[in-house]
Design a protein around this motif. Structure first.
Motif, PDB file in Angstrom:
ATOM      1  N   HIS A 140     -10.679 -12.618   3.060  1.00 17.46           N
ATOM      2  CA  HIS A 140     -10.738 -12.425   1.609  1.00 17.46           C
ATOM      3  C   HIS A 140      -9.809 -11.297   1.182  1.00 17.46           C
ATOM      4  O   HIS A 140      -9.319 -10.521   2.014  1.00 17.46           O
TER       5      HIS A 140
ATOM      6  N   HIS B 131      -9.370  -8.271  -1.898  1.00 18.40           N
ATOM      7  CA  HIS B 131      -9.856  -7.546  -3.077  1.00 18.40           C
ATOM      8  C   HIS B 131      -8.643  -7.259  -3.962  1.00 18.40           C
ATOM      9  O   HIS B 131      -7.849  -6.368  -3.662  1.00 18.40           O
TER      10      HIS B 131
ATOM     11  N   GLN C 119     -11.399  -1.525  -1.195  1.00 19.55           N
ATOM     12  CA  GLN C 119     -12.758  -1.347  -0.666  1.00 19.55           C
ATOM     13  C   GLN C 119     -12.726  -0.341   0.474  1.00 19.55           C
ATOM     14  O   GLN C 119     -11.723  -0.215   1.181  1.00 19.55           O
TER      15      GLN C 119
ATOM     16  N   ILE D  18      -9.531  -0.182   2.860  1.00 22.75           N
ATOM     17  CA  ILE D  18      -8.933  -1.499   2.648  1.00 22.75           C
ATOM     18  C   ILE D  18      -8.194  -1.476   1.314  1.00 22.75           C
ATOM     19  O   ILE D  18      -8.828  -1.451   0.253  1.00 22.75           O
TER      20      ILE D  18
ATOM     21  N   HIS E 204      -8.164  -9.814   4.626  1.00 24.15           N
ATOM     22  CA  HIS E 204      -8.922  -9.244   5.749  1.00 24.15           C
ATOM     23  C   HIS E 204     -10.296  -9.889   5.864  1.00 24.15           C
ATOM     24  O   HIS E 204     -10.716 -10.638   4.983  1.00 24.15           O
TER      25      HIS E 204
ATOM     26  N   HIS F 222     -14.432  -8.733   7.714  1.00 23.33           N
ATOM     27  CA  HIS F 222     -15.226  -7.779   8.478  1.00 23.33           C
ATOM     28  C   HIS F 222     -16.537  -8.430   8.868  1.00 23.33           C
ATOM     29  O   HIS F 222     -17.018  -9.329   8.183  1.00 23.33           O
TER      30      HIS F 222
HETATM   31 MN    MN Z   1     -13.749  -6.791   2.142  1.00 21.43          MN
END
Ligand code: MN
Length: 144
Positions: free
Chosen positions: A52, A54, A62, A91, A97, A99
């Protein structure tokens, strides 16, 4: 192990609103919904989110503060970074990325929404089982 036993931060309820973008079960507890939004995210072993981004026109992105367990953070085109309690991940906005937890460990992090303008998260494809299962022996350049 129960999600609430992982750290001093309550895990909250199972996050059923995000099942479309997660492989496996996760829990979400919004610790802060004012000033800077902060969520406590708990992953069962093997659980990770999809790739995803941001997005933000200005600022945004983030931060992850790892509170329990063992997991990974990976940016598109880079090796995965193994994460342990106390680790901090920055991030930047616009970076693709994912997680999540290691295959054999619970994982928990606080997710801080960095304030910005026109912030929106774009969800992409899942992390393939092949790529994920190969992480276990992956070289970890951040580990000292
Ligand atoms: Mn994220």
């Amino acid at each position: 192990m129960k999600p609430d036993e992982l750290s001093v931060f309550p895990a909250g309820g199972e996050n059923t609103a995000f099942t479309a973008w997660f492989s496996g079960k996760c829990w979400l507890n919004m610790l802060s919904t004012e000033q800077v939004p902060i969520g406590n995210v708990t992953f069962e072993p093997g659980c990770r989110n999809n790739w995803h981004i941001h997005h933000a026109a200005k600022g945004g992105g983030q931060m992850l503060l790892v509170t329990a367990g063992r997991g990974y953070y990976q940016e598109w085109g880079s090796p995965a970074r193994e994460l342990a309690p106390g680790d901090v991940v920055h991030i930047p906005a616009g970076v693709k990325h994912w997680h999540g937890a290691a295959p054999d460990s619970w994982f928990q992090h606080l997710a801080i929404e960095v304030p910005g303008e026109e912030c929106a998260t774009e969800w992409c494809e899942p992390v393939s089982d092949e790529a994920y299962n190969n992480l276990k022996g992956a070289e970890d350049p951040w580990k000292k």
